[in-house]
Design an enzyme around this catalytic site. Structure first.
Site, PDB file in Angstrom:
ATOM      1  N   HIS A 456      30.469  11.699   1.564  1.00 42.38           N
ATOM      2  CA  HIS A 456      29.571  12.126   2.642  1.00 42.38           C
ATOM      3  C   HIS A 456      29.102  10.943   3.486  1.00 42.38           C
ATOM      4  O   HIS A 456      29.410   9.784   3.191  1.00 42.38           O
ATOM      5  CB  HIS A 456      28.369  12.876   2.047  1.00 42.38           C
ATOM      6  CG  HIS A 456      27.543  12.057   1.099  1.00 42.38           C
ATOM      7  ND1 HIS A 456      26.584  11.166   1.514  1.00 42.38           N
ATOM      8  CD2 HIS A 456      27.538  12.007  -0.262  1.00 42.38           C
ATOM      9  CE1 HIS A 456      26.011  10.599   0.467  1.00 42.38           C
ATOM     10  NE2 HIS A 456      26.586  11.096  -0.637  1.00 42.38           N
ATOM     11  N   CYS A 472      27.813   9.851  -5.709  1.00 42.12           N
ATOM     12  CA  CYS A 472      28.795  10.252  -4.703  1.00 42.12           C
ATOM     13  C   CYS A 472      29.378   9.034  -4.002  1.00 42.12           C
ATOM     14  O   CYS A 472      28.992   7.888  -4.249  1.00 42.12           O
ATOM     15  CB  CYS A 472      28.149  11.189  -3.689  1.00 42.12           C
ATOM     16  SG  CYS A 472      27.665  12.794  -4.370  1.00 42.12           S
TER      17      CYS A 472
END
Length: 507
Positions: A456, A472
């Site tokens: 992301h 992440c």
């Protein structure tokens, strides 16, 4: 008889010089002694003279031919032979001192007089110190005030003395090394180009200040290299004119993508590559009404519960929005466009000319946790893009092994669940944070087949590769957006290097 006469004659002859030694001659004849033009003594017979000293120490100069006294020099008025020879030599050279301008190194009073004369000639006359016992002397506080820079550490024994002035504190300011002359705009003459203001600091309230964004290391040649790397698909992260690990990784990836061997010190090669890939590294951009209109928010709170109450995680300013659009650090964008109004449509600014985005489809992604870099390969195994990344942390590491892209979302909202993810502050309830580039996952979410993990964006692009994430893979918003357009569900994502979530769970 003859012997007696000879003895008396010899005795009388011996008294003549003795009389000259004892006192000046008593000859009543008129003596004419002319002084030479240069102040010396003029002798009729050149150099033919006798010198005697009487009982008082006077030097008596006698003409050896006539026996007349030429001069009598008391001790306090005559020069010694060495000084006489020195003065004679100086007169011959035309550098003789005039009047009383004679100074002798072995005479303290002479040297003090010489020093005072030097100070008078330089306009820095120092008055002699006053005698503290002299009732008529001026030894008051007003006569000797404290120095302007006195820091008060010295004692002041005068009861009526004014307190010494405290010096103002000096605040260090970063140097201005980030100014870059922009290209000449093709705009009307009334619009001032950025180059008119790049050498001037911004003005706030009539006071000149130094932009805090200017720091050591921001250089035009480094920014040009960063633009070149971005054009080649090897993202350096934010373009900020500074060397760092992100630039080093991008340069290595650029050489692999292009098959070249470019070095950061090869200015000629960098300029040639820029010319072939799109020209100058910077270009002019005119701010539009849409740029100035936004939407924008005043600020982004840190607390997730406050974030959830906003309508969007929008940009906070025009400069933040334009910096992300042109892959630049916001402070660097401001520093090379100092004095310009970003909120006024029609303003011409200088921006990075990063060129076209990568368009080759990606078939495999490698997330290197050790290098903090994401590599994207095509179906043939050729590297087509590379991005600096923040991949997990020691407390919340990223996955390991091979996973796959499950779905892609642009401008997603973010669901905060403390029961599944980390806990932020005192928030213990599920929250939905609206979409926007300043949201927790930025403007892109590339979900993986492992729940809660994905690739992301970020609200802080300047920190990519320098901070940690909650497991992440975090990229800049523009890099994540580019990658999202190159991948599709099913593309493999392999995590290599560094610890895994399973390793931490076993500890």
């Amino acid at each position: 008889m003859f012997r007696t006469i000879f003895a008396l004659t010899a005795l009388a002859t011996g008294f003549v010089p003795f009389a000259a030694l004892a006192s000046p001659t008593q000859d009543n004849a008129t003596r004419v002694v002319r002084a030479a033009d240069n102040g010396g003594i003029l002798v009729a017979q050149d150099g033919n003279l006798d010198i005697y000293y009487d009982a008082r120490g006077n030097r008596v100069i006698v003409d050896a031919d006539t026996g007349k006294v030429i001069a009598i020099q008391p001790p306090q008025t005559r020069l010694d032979r060495r000084a006489l020879r020195r003065e004679t030599r100086l007169r011959e050279l035309g550098r003789a001192p005039s009047g009383d301008d004679r100074y002798y190194l072995d005479d303290p009073e002479d040297m003090a007089r010489f020093r005072r004369k030097q100070l008078e000639e330089e306009g820095r006359v120092i008055p002699p110190p006053a005698d503290e016992y002299d009732a008529n002397g001026d030894n008051s506080v007003d006569a000797y005030p404290p120095a302007p820079q006195d820091d008060g550490t010295y004692d002041n024994t005068y009861p009526d003395a004014r307190p010494p002035a405290k010096p103002g504190s000096i605040k260090r300011q970063p140097l201005n090394e980030a100014s870059i002359d922009p290209m000449q705009p093709s705009a009307p003459a009334e619009q001032a180009a950025p180059s008119d203001q790049t050498g001037l600091p911004p003005k706030l309230g009539g006071k000149t200040t130094v932009d805090p964004s200017l720091a050591l290391g921001a250089r035009q040649d480094v920014a040009a290299l960063q633009v070149l790397l971005d054009r080649g698909g090897a993202s350096p992260g934010v373009i900020d004119g500074r060397f760092g690990s992100n630039v080093d990784k991008a340069l290595a990836a650029y050489n692999e993508i292009t098959g070249s061997n470019l070095k950061s010190t090869d200015s000629t090669g960098i300029q040639a590559a820029l010319s072939q890939s799109g020209g100058d590294p910077f270009a002019n951009y005119t701010i539009t009404a849409e740029d100035a209109a936004g939407p924008y928010v005043a600020s982004i709170p840190e607390d997730y519960s406050q974030k959830a109450q906003l309508n969007c995680m929008c940009y906070t300013s025009v400069t933040e929005a334009l910096a992300e659009r042109f892959h630049m650090d916001e402070n660097y964008l401001k520093s090379i466009n100092k004095g310009l109004d970003f909120n006024s449509p029609g303003t011409i600014i200088k921006v990075a000319n990063f060129g076209k985005l990568v368009s080759t489809p990606v078939a495999r992604i490698v997330a290197d946790k050790t290098k903090k870099e994401v590599y994207a390969y095509d179906a043939g195994g050729k590297l087509v893009a590379a991005y600096p990344a923040t991949i997990g942390s020691a407390d919340t590491p990223s996955p390991t092994g091979i996973h796959a892209v499950s779905r892609i979302a642009l401008d997603p909202n973010y669901t905060y669940n403390p029961n599944i993810n980390f806990k932020q502050g005192q928030n213990d309830k599920i929250l939905t944070i609206p979409p926007g580039p300043n949201g927790p996952v930025g403007s892109v979410w590339i979900a993986l087949d492992k729940p809660t993990y994905g690739i992301h964006g970020t609200p802080e692009p300047s920190k990519i590769g320098k901070t940690e994430s909650h497991g992440c893979v975090r990229l800049t918003n523009w890099d994540a957006r580019e990658l999202a357009k190159l991948v599709s569900p099913g593309v493999t994502v392999e995590f290599v290097g560094g610890p895994s979530a399973d390793d931490v769970a076993q500890q």
